[in-house]
Motif scaffolding. Structure first.
Motif, PDB file in Angstrom:
ATOM      1  N   GLU A 150     -88.560 -38.839  12.552  1.00 38.34           N
ATOM      2  CA  GLU A 150     -88.409 -37.540  12.092  1.00 38.34           C
ATOM      3  C   GLU A 150     -86.846 -37.488  12.108  1.00 38.34           C
ATOM      4  OE1 GLU A 150     -88.066 -36.494  16.941  1.00 38.34           O
ATOM      5  OE2 GLU A 150     -89.972 -38.561  17.008  1.00 38.34           O
ATOM      6  N   ARG A 151     -86.239 -38.791  12.082  1.00 36.71           N
ATOM      7  CA  ARG A 151     -83.956 -37.995  11.309  1.00 36.71           C
ATOM      8  C   ARG A 151     -84.088 -37.192   9.924  1.00 36.71           C
ATOM      9  NH1 ARG A 151     -80.478 -41.956  15.332  1.00 36.71           N
ATOM     10  NH2 ARG A 151     -80.760 -40.603  17.139  1.00 36.71           N
ATOM     11  N   ALA A 152     -85.200 -38.719   9.718  1.00 37.55           N
ATOM     12  CA  ALA A 152     -85.496 -38.063   7.873  1.00 37.55           C
ATOM     13  C   ALA A 152     -85.739 -36.924   7.519  1.00 37.55           C
ATOM     14  CB  ALA A 152     -86.428 -39.528   7.156  1.00 37.55           C
ATOM     15  N   ASN A 153     -86.699 -36.879   8.219  1.00 41.35           N
ATOM     16  CA  ASN A 153     -87.935 -35.397   8.274  1.00 41.35           C
ATOM     17  C   ASN A 153     -87.242 -34.298   8.106  1.00 41.35           C
ATOM     18  OD1 ASN A 153     -89.933 -36.549   7.279  1.00 41.35           O
ATOM     19  ND2 ASN A 153     -90.910 -36.795  10.019  1.00 41.35           N
ATOM     20  N   ALA A 154     -85.314 -34.235   9.527  1.00 42.78           N
ATOM     21  CA  ALA A 154     -84.642 -33.175   9.397  1.00 42.78           C
ATOM     22  C   ALA A 154     -83.616 -32.979   8.961  1.00 42.78           C
ATOM     23  CB  ALA A 154     -83.725 -33.804  11.373  1.00 42.78           C
ATOM     24  N   ILE A 155     -83.798 -33.609   7.812  1.00 44.74           N
ATOM     25  CA  ILE A 155     -82.492 -34.218   6.246  1.00 44.74           C
ATOM     26  C   ILE A 155     -83.427 -33.339   5.338  1.00 44.74           C
ATOM     27  CG2 ILE A 155     -80.387 -35.519   5.069  1.00 44.74           C
ATOM     28  CD1 ILE A 155     -80.763 -37.695   7.882  1.00 44.74           C
ATOM     29  N   ARG A 156     -84.467 -34.005   5.669  1.00 41.38           N
ATOM     30  CA  ARG A 156     -84.856 -33.299   4.164  1.00 41.38           C
ATOM     31  C   ARG A 156     -85.602 -31.413   4.341  1.00 41.38           C
ATOM     32  NH1 ARG A 156     -90.982 -31.915   3.907  1.00 41.38           N
ATOM     33  NH2 ARG A 156     -91.544 -31.981   1.763  1.00 41.38           N
ATOM     34  N   ASP A 157     -85.623 -31.745   5.904  1.00 37.00           N
ATOM     35  CA  ASP A 157     -85.756 -29.748   6.093  1.00 37.00           C
ATOM     36  C   ASP A 157     -84.622 -28.972   5.886  1.00 37.00           C
ATOM     37  OD1 ASP A 157     -88.491 -30.791   6.478  1.00 37.00           O
ATOM     38  OD2 ASP A 157     -88.520 -30.349   8.809  1.00 37.00           O
ATOM     39  N   CYS A 158     -83.427 -29.555   6.282  1.00 29.78           N
ATOM     40  CA  CYS A 158     -82.427 -28.887   5.971  1.00 29.78           C
ATOM     41  C   CYS A 158     -82.167 -28.795   4.607  1.00 29.78           C
ATOM     42  CB  CYS A 158     -81.070 -30.124   6.467  1.00 29.78           C
ATOM     43  SG  CYS A 158     -79.439 -29.261   6.536  1.00 29.78           S
ATOM     44  N   LEU A 159     -82.192 -29.864   3.481  1.00 33.49           N
ATOM     45  CA  LEU A 159     -81.918 -29.665   2.565  1.00 33.49           C
ATOM     46  C   LEU A 159     -83.145 -28.776   1.463  1.00 33.49           C
ATOM     47  CD1 LEU A 159     -81.917 -34.084   1.249  1.00 33.49           C
ATOM     48  CD2 LEU A 159     -79.632 -32.084   1.101  1.00 33.49           C
ATOM     49  N   ILE A 160     -84.426 -28.227   2.202  1.00 37.29           N
ATOM     50  CA  ILE A 160     -85.203 -27.423   1.093  1.00 37.29           C
ATOM     51  C   ILE A 160     -84.418 -25.979   1.823  1.00 37.29           C
ATOM     52  CG2 ILE A 160     -87.433 -26.801   1.740  1.00 37.29           C
ATOM     53  CD1 ILE A 160     -87.813 -30.272   2.190  1.00 37.29           C
ATOM     54  N   GLN A 161     -84.108 -26.279   3.080  1.00 41.19           N
ATOM     55  CA  GLN A 161     -83.940 -24.926   3.888  1.00 41.19           C
ATOM     56  C   GLN A 161     -82.029 -24.202   3.248  1.00 41.19           C
ATOM     57  OE1 GLN A 161     -84.507 -25.268   7.858  1.00 41.19           O
ATOM     58  NE2 GLN A 161     -87.148 -25.925   7.125  1.00 41.19           N
ATOM     59  N   LYS A 162     -81.767 -24.885   3.468  1.00 40.66           N
ATOM     60  CA  LYS A 162     -80.228 -24.676   3.619  1.00 40.66           C
ATOM     61  C   LYS A 162     -79.767 -25.014   2.049  1.00 40.66           C
ATOM     62  CE  LYS A 162     -79.113 -24.565   8.232  1.00 40.66           C
ATOM     63  NZ  LYS A 162     -77.884 -25.131   8.404  1.00 40.66           N
ATOM     64  N   GLY A 163     -80.601 -26.175   1.680  1.00 43.60           N
ATOM     65  CA  GLY A 163     -79.537 -26.467   0.218  1.00 43.60           C
ATOM     66  C   GLY A 163     -80.493 -26.184  -1.350  1.00 43.60           C
ATOM     67  N   LYS A 164     -81.845 -25.179  -0.645  1.00 43.58           N
ATOM     68  CA  LYS A 164     -82.431 -24.787  -1.896  1.00 43.58           C
ATOM     69  C   LYS A 164     -83.529 -25.663  -2.359  1.00 43.58           C
ATOM     70  CE  LYS A 164     -81.062 -20.631   0.078  1.00 43.58           C
ATOM     71  NZ  LYS A 164     -82.301 -20.404   1.317  1.00 43.58           N
ATOM     72  N   ILE A 165     -83.897 -27.000  -2.278  1.00 45.29           N
ATOM     73  CA  ILE A 165     -84.509 -27.847  -3.033  1.00 45.29           C
ATOM     74  C   ILE A 165     -85.839 -27.426  -3.132  1.00 45.29           C
ATOM     75  CG2 ILE A 165     -84.230 -29.888  -3.285  1.00 45.29           C
ATOM     76  CD1 ILE A 165     -81.366 -28.640  -3.961  1.00 45.29           C
ATOM     77  N   SER A 166     -86.341 -27.626  -3.853  1.00 46.35           N
ATOM     78  CA  SER A 166     -88.147 -27.816  -4.263  1.00 46.35           C
ATOM     79  C   SER A 166     -88.367 -28.699  -3.379  1.00 46.35           C
ATOM     80  CB  SER A 166     -88.333 -27.621  -5.629  1.00 46.35           C
ATOM     81  OG  SER A 166     -89.951 -28.204  -5.192  1.00 46.35           O
ATOM     82  N   GLU A 167     -89.371 -28.596  -1.833  1.00 41.92           N
ATOM     83  CA  GLU A 167     -89.716 -29.450  -0.824  1.00 41.92           C
ATOM     84  C   GLU A 167     -90.854 -30.532  -2.270  1.00 41.92           C
ATOM     85  OE1 GLU A 167     -93.839 -27.931   1.268  1.00 41.92           O
ATOM     86  OE2 GLU A 167     -94.416 -26.598  -0.762  1.00 41.92           O
ATOM     87  N   HIS A 168     -91.838 -30.357  -3.029  1.00 41.33           N
ATOM     88  CA  HIS A 168     -92.383 -31.917  -3.838  1.00 41.33           C
ATOM     89  C   HIS A 168     -90.711 -32.039  -3.898  1.00 41.33           C
ATOM     90  CE1 HIS A 168     -95.542 -29.617  -2.953  1.00 41.33           C
ATOM     91  NE2 HIS A 168     -95.223 -28.599  -3.176  1.00 41.33           N
ATOM     92  N   ARG A 169     -90.044 -32.207  -4.234  1.00 41.11           N
ATOM     93  CA  ARG A 169     -88.708 -32.944  -4.849  1.00 41.11           C
ATOM     94  C   ARG A 169     -88.250 -33.476  -3.657  1.00 41.11           C
ATOM     95  NH1 ARG A 169     -83.247 -30.393  -8.128  1.00 41.11           N
ATOM     96  NH2 ARG A 169     -82.169 -32.735  -8.913  1.00 41.11           N
ATOM     97  N   VAL A 170     -88.422 -33.879  -2.369  1.00 38.59           N
ATOM     98  CA  VAL A 170     -87.458 -34.600  -1.636  1.00 38.59           C
ATOM     99  C   VAL A 170     -88.573 -35.296  -0.689  1.00 38.59           C
ATOM    100  CG1 VAL A 170     -85.907 -34.318   0.216  1.00 38.59           C
ATOM    101  CG2 VAL A 170     -85.806 -32.325  -1.411  1.00 38.59           C
TER     102      VAL A 170
END
Length: 505
Positions: free
Chosen positions: A448-468
């Motif tokens: 859950e915590r790894a997913n939360a970090i991933r979502d933060c990178l995608i949503q706020k860091g503008k990183i492609s979802e398939h990259r993380v």
């Protein structure tokens, strides 16, 4: 009346003495004028000195074509080989040099003492595989450079040193900061020999020593090179401020003729290869290898860097390189105070009448690329060839919760700024919890915590979802307890996240 006569005699005598004393100078000037007026040099109106070194990236400036085309514009060119960056900028400041070829980092570092006596008028090239960190057997990732008593080798105060410093800054290899001076050598051959003889665990080399080490040293591997770490080593042309202000037409001529010459050799790559072989004194295969590690920047590429179209903006490149120099302690603060435009003049690029034809150099991967989705097997394979740890921090989550604290979100976003240098890398997020009695619950919470970090990178860091990719590791990999450390402190340190980069080839 008598006084006037005496004064006149004295003046006449002084004039005669002055005439006699100046006779050698007048004769020399007469001979010089005669030499000029009776030769093809009589049409030369300006003489400029360009300072650089033997790097093949500066080959256009040394080429016969560039000199002859400049002479057609009544400008004579002298290319002065000066290996020392500091000396180049001192010559630019004193007027002994009109234009310097150098890397952006060397300009930022060595130009500060003379208050930046020049401005960047155009980019020359980017190292694109020409520089690399090569390691001996047993060192598989950049993380392994954190080992105690690690030994390295590289040419001091060179682009190779800056490549290593960029990795130290981006991957937080703190132990190397204090060891860097002891790794310096005077030349690339010595750095290569140290690696080959086992006196170094890794070396930062340039071609042809990169290929030579991989070919001749058993177990040698390429940890990272400038194809993977982008926008780090940029060579630029830096015109003196006096030349720009007093003779702008000369700077414009240099710009136009440079790109015309680049286009000329691009249309005849075989001639350019022969020129590179002759200029470098290397074998044909070595010269070809050296050229393949250089991405020459044509007029279109330069304008894209100015306008931010498909390339990193030049001013952003300056800012990013400044940040690296500050991170490793070479600069105490940003000497440009957040305004990189102070050392850039793009007006000559915008006015250039040169052809926009693309050059025939190595074409680089785009700095922004599409990432296709991967399955678990593909992600596992990427993990096995990861480059290193971009970020590792303890995270104070609430008990049993997966909400990311605000301060860690900021650190995540700062880490994403480094990703512009690694456009071909994917991101693997691992989350760990402190060991508990229920392994399944620990694993679920860490996921859950790894997913939360991933979502933060995608949503706020503008990183492609398939990259993380997010992976929960549960409490199966606890950190070792430090001497005298209490249980609560140890468990707090175990609750951590690690962000890895892995190149997707």
């Amino acid at each position: 009346m008598k006084k006037v006569f005496v004064a006149a005699c004295i003046l006449l005598l002084l004039g005669m003495i002055g005439w006699k004393v100046s006779e050698p100078w007048r004769e020399a000037k007469k001979e010089e004028n005669q030499l000029l007026n009776t030769s093809d040099a009589k049409g030369i109106e300006h003489r400029i000195t360009i300072c650089g070194d033997e790097w093949l990236g500066y080959l256009i400036f040394r080429s016969p074509r560039f000199r002859s085309e400049m002479e057609k514009r009544a400008i004579a060119v002298n290319f002065k080989n000066e290996p020392d960056f500091q000396a180049r900028f001192e010559m630019l400041d004193s007027g002994d040099c009109d234009l310097v070829c150098a890397t952006i980092d060397s300009f930022l570092l060595n130009g500060e003492s003379t208050n930046y006596p020049g401005v960047i008028v155009f980019g020359i090239d980017e190292s694109y595989g020409g520089d690399a960190v090569i390691a001996t057997e047993g060192i598989a990732t950049l993380d392994d450079l954190r080992a105690e008593n690690i030994k390295g080798a590289f040419v001091g105060f060179s682009p190779s040193e800056f490549l290593l410093k960029s990795q130290v800054a981006h991957f937080e290899i703190e132990n190397l900061k204090t060891n860097l001076p002891s790794f310096r050598t005077d030349d690339a051959q010595t750095a290569y020999n140290r690696l080959k003889n086992g006196d170094a665990d890794f070396a930062v080399l340039w071609e042809p020593f990169v290929s030579k080490s991989l070919r001749e040293i058993p177990g040698a591997t390429r940890l990272i090179d400038t194809r993977q770490a982008r926008s780090v080593i940029y060579d630029v042309s830096i015109a003196s401020r006096s030349l720009v202000s007093e003779k702008p037409a000369v700077v414009q001529a240099i710009t136009d003729v440079y790109f015309d010459t680049l286009n000329y050799y691009s249309s005849d790559p075989e001639e350019f290869r022969k020129l590179a072989k002759k200029d470098s004194g290397e074998s044909e295969s070595n010269a070809d290898t050296m050229l393949s590690g250089i991405r020459f920047l044509d007029l279109k590429g330069n304008r894209d860097m100015i306008n931010g179209q498909g390339e990193l903006r030049l001013t952003d490149a300056v800012a990013n390189i400044t940040r690296i120099l500050v991170d490793v302690g070479d600069l105490s603060t940003d000497p440009l105070e957040g305004n990189p435009r102070l050392i850039v003049n793009s007006g000559f690029l915008q006015k250039s009448s040169s052809s926009m034809a693309s050059n025939a150099s190595t074409q680089a991967e785009p700095l922004q690329r599409f990432f296709a989705p991967l399955d678990e097997t593909a992600w596992d394979a990427l993990w096995e060839k990861r480059t290193g740890t971009l970020l590792e921090k303890p995270i104070t989550f609430g008990v049993g919760q997966a909400t990311i604290p605000e301060e860690f979100q900021q650190e995540l976003l700062e880490a994403t700024q480094k990703l512009v240098h690694y456009p071909g890398h994917r991101i693997i997020v691992q989350a760990h919890v402190s060991p508990g009695s229920n392994k399944e619950a620990d694993l679920a919470l860490s996921q859950e915590r790894a997913n939360a970090i991933r979502d933060c990178l995608i949503q706020k860091g503008k990183i492609s979802e398939h990259r993380v990719h997010a992976v929960g590791r549960g409490g199966e990999e606890p950190l070792a307890k430090e001497s005298g450390e209490g249980l609560r402190s140890w468990k707090r340190r175990c609750r951590r996240a690690r962000i890895y980069l892995a190149e997707d080839t």
